[in-house]
Design a protein around this motif. Sequence first.
Motif, mmCIF file in Angstrom:
data_model
loop_
_atom_site.group_PDB
_atom_site.id
_atom_site.type_symbol
_atom_site.label_atom_id
_atom_site.label_comp_id
_atom_site.label_asym_id
_atom_site.label_seq_id
_atom_site.Cartn_x
_atom_site.Cartn_y
_atom_site.Cartn_z
ATOM 1 N N LEU A 99 0.821 -1.212 0.000
ATOM 2 C CA LEU A 99 0.000 0.000 0.000
ATOM 3 C C LEU A 99 0.856 1.263 0.000
ATOM 4 C CD1 LEU A 99 -2.855 -0.958 2.494
ATOM 5 C CD2 LEU A 99 -2.910 -0.957 0.003
ATOM 6 N N SER A 100 1.906 1.272 0.800
ATOM 7 C CA SER A 100 2.751 2.468 0.859
ATOM 8 C C SER A 100 3.544 2.657 -0.421
ATOM 9 C CB SER A 100 3.697 2.378 2.059
ATOM 10 O OG SER A 100 4.504 1.217 1.974
ATOM 11 N N ILE A 182 -7.954 -1.503 -3.066
ATOM 12 C CA ILE A 182 -6.614 -0.918 -3.143
ATOM 13 C C ILE A 182 -6.611 0.295 -4.074
ATOM 14 C CG2 ILE A 182 -4.247 -1.335 -3.935
ATOM 15 C CD1 ILE A 182 -4.538 -4.208 -2.958
ATOM 16 N N SER A 183 -7.307 0.194 -5.201
ATOM 17 C CA SER A 183 -7.377 1.322 -6.138
ATOM 18 C C SER A 183 -8.031 2.534 -5.492
ATOM 19 C CB SER A 183 -8.147 0.909 -7.397
ATOM 20 O OG SER A 183 -7.526 -0.180 -8.039
ATOM 21 N N ILE A 184 -9.127 2.314 -4.755
ATOM 22 C CA ILE A 184 -9.810 3.408 -4.076
ATOM 23 C C ILE A 184 -8.923 4.002 -2.989
ATOM 24 C CG2 ILE A 184 -11.761 3.951 -2.562
ATOM 25 C CD1 ILE A 184 -13.382 1.879 -4.150
ATOM 26 N N PHE A 185 -8.202 3.148 -2.279
ATOM 27 C CA PHE A 185 -7.285 3.613 -1.234
ATOM 28 C C PHE A 185 -6.228 4.554 -1.820
ATOM 29 C CE2 PHE A 185 -3.199 3.165 0.878
ATOM 30 C CZ PHE A 185 -3.510 3.465 2.193
ATOM 31 N N VAL A 186 -5.588 4.140 -2.896
ATOM 32 C CA VAL A 186 -4.532 4.959 -3.507
ATOM 33 C C VAL A 186 -5.120 6.235 -4.093
ATOM 34 C CG1 VAL A 186 -2.787 5.026 -5.323
ATOM 35 C CG2 VAL A 186 -3.086 2.945 -3.967
ATOM 36 N N ALA A 187 -6.258 6.117 -4.794
ATOM 37 C CA ALA A 187 -6.863 7.286 -5.434
ATOM 38 C C ALA A 187 -7.323 8.314 -4.409
ATOM 39 C CB ALA A 187 -8.043 6.845 -6.302
#
Length: 320
Positions: A99-100, A182-187
């Motif tokens: 994630l980081s 994961i995509s929503i987290f990064v975005a």
Amino acid sequence: MGSLEMEAKKDRETRIRERSALGKRRRWNMNKPLLIMFLPIAVFFILFKYVPMFGFVIAFKDYNFADGILHSPWVGFDNYRYLFQNPGTLGIIRNTLVLSTLSVFVGFPFPIILAILLNEVRRSWFKRWTQTLLYLPHFLNWVIVGGLVLMLFSIETGFVNNMLERLTGSTYPFLFKEGSWISIFVASGIWKGAGWSAIIYLAALTSIDPSLYEAAGMDGANKWKQIRHITLPSLMPTVILMFILSIGNVMDVGFDQVYVLQNSVVINVAEVISTWNFKVGLGSGQFSYATAMGLFESLIGLTLVLIVNAIARRSGRGLW
């Protein structure tokens, strides 16, 4: 003659020392307001950053409230043996790194792109309004951002799923699928932080000599070539500095964002060191294990900073 020369030499040395002392007093008087303003910052860092480092000692102890930090029994590296023999620990470290790393490498170019685009805007009113809108998400708490994410991607009431149902007749569990989560987290991290981070690059852009652009325009260079051959090379020292600092946070995903967005369905990819420390340390009272994991996280971050800085120093652009 010899005695006269010695006396003259002593007089010169005395005058030099007096001028040096006078210069030091003047510098002290000039810098006194700055030092007074810096004093609260120094006190803050000493009390809340350096003094708490003493608590890292409980990573090597079987800490309990009754004995306290000083008198709790030493256990050496037993806490680390427990952590790394636990099959879930490697998964937590993996999630933190994934994630980081995605947040750093995917999100890192966006502030640079925003700064360059804003720098090219010529209408001041449009530039001011755009900057305000881009900076605004930074001041929103992650609880509010998490609510906005739910409003957008909730299965039953989310705006995206309502539109998707009208178009296709079905919905998609964005927040309950690992890949889309994961995509929503990064975005969401990019949306919240890119505008604020662009301030540093906008400040760096103001130091570029405008005559370079004028000369390039006279030579027939279009905007893309000016950005490629003038803007980006001029930004490189700032880019490298910010990249080194961001690498130091690779092991620190951030508690607020993950805790607000995670759920039990995607816990296999959403459980990271910071949330694990919260649940184990404060939730279960196992402070020694949580501290051991936190110390491991800090050492990895320090190691990564040293490695990246050593690589950057080879090109003469290191942080130190």
